[in-house]
Design a protein around this motif. Structure first.
Motif, mmCIF file in Angstrom:
data_model
loop_
_atom_site.group_PDB
_atom_site.id
_atom_site.type_symbol
_atom_site.label_atom_id
_atom_site.label_comp_id
_atom_site.label_asym_id
_atom_site.label_seq_id
_atom_site.Cartn_x
_atom_site.Cartn_y
_atom_site.Cartn_z
ATOM 1 N N ASN A 78 -0.021 -0.887 2.783
ATOM 2 C CA ASN A 78 0.236 0.250 3.667
ATOM 3 C C ASN A 78 -0.770 0.175 4.811
ATOM 4 O O ASN A 78 -1.885 0.687 4.704
ATOM 5 C CB ASN A 78 0.089 1.558 2.886
ATOM 6 C CG ASN A 78 0.322 2.805 3.742
ATOM 7 O OD1 ASN A 78 0.477 2.722 4.961
ATOM 8 N ND2 ASN A 78 0.336 3.962 3.098
ATOM 9 N N VAL A 79 -0.400 -0.537 5.858
ATOM 10 C CA VAL A 79 -1.284 -0.739 7.005
ATOM 11 C C VAL A 79 -0.524 -0.373 8.273
ATOM 12 O O VAL A 79 0.490 -1.002 8.595
ATOM 13 C CB VAL A 79 -1.789 -2.197 7.094
ATOM 14 C CG1 VAL A 79 -2.784 -2.342 8.238
ATOM 15 C CG2 VAL A 79 -2.420 -2.633 5.785
ATOM 16 N N PRO A 121 -10.781 0.131 6.935
ATOM 17 C CA PRO A 121 -11.300 -0.413 5.679
ATOM 18 C C PRO A 121 -10.154 -0.706 4.698
ATOM 19 O O PRO A 121 -9.142 0.009 4.670
ATOM 20 C CB PRO A 121 -12.191 0.709 5.135
ATOM 21 C CG PRO A 121 -12.541 1.522 6.336
ATOM 22 C CD PRO A 121 -11.354 1.455 7.240
ATOM 23 N N ILE A 122 -10.315 -1.745 3.912
ATOM 24 C CA ILE A 122 -9.305 -2.112 2.914
ATOM 25 C C ILE A 122 -9.555 -1.343 1.624
ATOM 26 O O ILE A 122 -10.678 -1.297 1.114
ATOM 27 C CB ILE A 122 -9.349 -3.622 2.624
ATOM 28 C CG1 ILE A 122 -8.904 -4.407 3.857
ATOM 29 C CG2 ILE A 122 -8.464 -3.972 1.429
ATOM 30 C CD1 ILE A 122 -9.066 -5.909 3.709
ATOM 31 N N SER A 178 -1.941 6.162 0.710
ATOM 32 C CA SER A 178 -3.267 5.760 1.202
ATOM 33 C C SER A 178 -3.167 4.708 2.298
ATOM 34 O O SER A 178 -2.828 3.542 2.034
ATOM 35 C CB SER A 178 -4.115 5.210 0.044
ATOM 36 O OG SER A 178 -4.214 6.163 -0.997
ATOM 37 N N ALA A 179 -3.470 5.094 3.534
ATOM 38 C CA ALA A 179 -3.464 4.141 4.642
ATOM 39 C C ALA A 179 -4.570 3.106 4.441
ATOM 40 O O ALA A 179 -5.666 3.431 3.981
ATOM 41 C CB ALA A 179 -3.685 4.874 5.961
ATOM 42 N N GLY A 180 -4.248 1.843 4.745
ATOM 43 C CA GLY A 180 -5.216 0.763 4.578
ATOM 44 C C GLY A 180 -5.247 0.175 3.185
ATOM 45 O O GLY A 180 -6.106 -0.655 2.883
ATOM 46 N N SER A 181 -4.301 0.560 2.343
ATOM 47 C CA SER A 181 -4.321 0.119 0.944
ATOM 48 C C SER A 181 -3.476 -1.129 0.719
ATOM 49 O O SER A 181 -2.561 -1.441 1.482
ATOM 50 C CB SER A 181 -3.833 1.239 0.029
ATOM 51 O OG SER A 181 -2.509 1.626 0.377
ATOM 52 N N ILE A 182 -3.803 -1.827 -0.348
ATOM 53 C CA ILE A 182 -3.053 -3.007 -0.792
ATOM 54 C C ILE A 182 -3.156 -3.070 -2.302
ATOM 55 O O ILE A 182 -4.173 -2.681 -2.896
ATOM 56 C CB ILE A 182 -3.601 -4.306 -0.140
ATOM 57 C CG1 ILE A 182 -2.716 -5.516 -0.500
ATOM 58 C CG2 ILE A 182 -5.053 -4.559 -0.521
ATOM 59 C CD1 ILE A 182 -3.052 -6.768 0.307
ATOM 60 N N THR A 197 5.971 -5.480 1.697
ATOM 61 C CA THR A 197 5.450 -6.544 0.845
ATOM 62 C C THR A 197 5.094 -7.768 1.682
ATOM 63 O O THR A 197 5.779 -8.089 2.657
ATOM 64 C CB THR A 197 6.463 -6.944 -0.252
ATOM 65 O OG1 THR A 197 7.679 -7.389 0.363
ATOM 66 C CG2 THR A 197 6.766 -5.765 -1.159
ATOM 67 N N ALA A 198 4.025 -8.442 1.294
ATOM 68 C CA ALA A 198 3.520 -9.572 2.066
ATOM 69 C C ALA A 198 4.229 -10.875 1.702
ATOM 70 O O ALA A 198 4.661 -11.068 0.561
ATOM 71 C CB ALA A 198 2.020 -9.724 1.822
ATOM 72 N N LYS A 199 4.314 -11.769 2.677
ATOM 73 C CA LYS A 199 4.708 -13.143 2.412
ATOM 74 C C LYS A 199 3.488 -13.874 1.869
ATOM 75 O O LYS A 199 2.358 -13.618 2.295
ATOM 76 C CB LYS A 199 5.187 -13.831 3.690
ATOM 77 C CG LYS A 199 6.464 -13.266 4.282
ATOM 78 C CD LYS A 199 6.836 -14.034 5.554
ATOM 79 C CE LYS A 199 8.109 -13.488 6.170
ATOM 80 N NZ LYS A 199 8.476 -14.220 7.414
ATOM 81 N N ILE A 200 3.703 -14.785 0.923
ATOM 82 C CA ILE A 200 2.595 -15.490 0.281
ATOM 83 C C ILE A 200 2.735 -16.998 0.509
ATOM 84 O O ILE A 200 3.810 -17.571 0.331
ATOM 85 C CB ILE A 200 2.543 -15.182 -1.228
ATOM 86 C CG1 ILE A 200 2.414 -13.671 -1.463
ATOM 87 C CG2 ILE A 200 1.395 -15.928 -1.893
ATOM 88 C CD1 ILE A 200 1.158 -13.039 -0.891
#
Length: 308
Positions: A78-79, A121-122, A178-182, A197-200
């Protein structure tokens, strides 16, 4: 499981299947303690004490690890302003170990040269409970980024820092607000909560999107390390298969090879036989899971027929 139970009971109206989704660790404990006839777990039984207790519950016969569904592990985030995040294994390991602390870190920029990354911040979110998802995710990091990830592979989160939440639903809820979360969750929870969702980056040198087909390519290359009807798998997280999404787990159904209660054996075989059937597997993708590759599915079907 809810979908499978509904489908099975529609065909066998007199059957009753009661399944409680309590987490992999709790499920194995319930099975070994004799309070469950089979258990779903995102990790196979560990050799040693865990497998011994399960065998004792089966009257001395080995308990089987039967792959039943591919559960891709989504790296959800969530960025603000970032829609197509892509990450290499080393970057991912450093984010969850706490070595990378902000979203505009040079390593994340290197993976995303065209993205506008904030200095936020992460907040890395992990499981607080014993979890097969954690076991598989930390196994992935241990395998492909050993220099960056030194906390090891375990069902219990060992790294310092971050925020702990119970269950995949707890992680998904925390990410959403939560903004900035992973965090890491099974794909189904990311889909249900509309999370990005991220590409890996995979072993073939490309960033792979998370799809059922991409996850299935990784499972198709897994090796069976169990013996006989036990189908415990070893997943190659560094697979070089083109298009393969590498962070995957297999949910196993753990069941006695022999020794199940005689009044329940037919129901156990019938229900598990339905889950691995073409119909049962065909219902998975819409829920955020991936069906077993046919080479694996056929082996599981054979093992279920041999239950006694």
């Amino acid at each position: 499981m809810d979908e499978w139970i509904k489908g099975y009971q529609s065909k066998c109206s007199g059957a009753k299947v009661d399944y409680q989704g309590t987490g992999s660790g709790a499920g194995i404990t319930a099975f070994s303690g004799g309070t469950a006839d089979f258990a779903g777990s995102d990790s196979a039984l560990k050799d040693g004490d865990e497998a011994t207790k399960a065998a004792a519950r089966c009257g001395g016969a080995p308990a089987l690890n039967l792959p039943m569904v591919t559960g891709p592990i989504a790296i959800a985030y969530n960025v603000d302003g970032v829609k197509d995040l892509q990450l290499k294994p080393e970057t991912l390991a450093k984010i969850f170990s706490g070595a990378i602390k902000t979203w505009d870190d040079a390593a994340i920029k290197g993976d995303n040269p065209s993205a506008t990354l904030p200095s936020t911040p992460i907040l890395a979110v992990h499981r607080s409970d014993s979890s097969g998802t954690t076991d598989n995710f930390t196994g992935y990091l241990t395998s492909v980024a050993p220099s960056a990830w030194t906390a090891g592979k375990d069902k219990v989160w060992k790294a310092q820092g971050g925020q702990a939440e119970k269950g995949s639903d707890g992680i998904a809820a925390a990410l959403k607000k939560s903004a900035g979360s992973i965090g890491y969750v099974e794909w189904s929870f990311a889909k249900a909560n509309s999370l990005s969702t991220a590409k890996i980056y995979n072993g073939s040198g490309e960033y792979a999107s998370l799809t059922a087909d991409a996850a299935g390519k990784t499972i198709a290359g897994a090796k069976v390390t169990g013996t006989g009807d036990d189908l415990k798998l070893s997943i190659d997280y560094a697979t070089k298969e083109a298009g393969a999404y590498p962070i995957v787990l297999v949910t196993y159904e753990i069941v006695c090879s022999k020794g199940s209660a005689t009044d329940k054996l037919a129901l156990i075989k019938g229900f598990l036989g339905y889950t691995v059937s073409a119909e049962g597997q065909g219902s998975l993708e819409k829920l955020g899971y991936a069906p077993l590759p046919e080479t694996v599915r056929a082996k599981v079907e054979s093992s279920i027929k041999n239950l006694a």
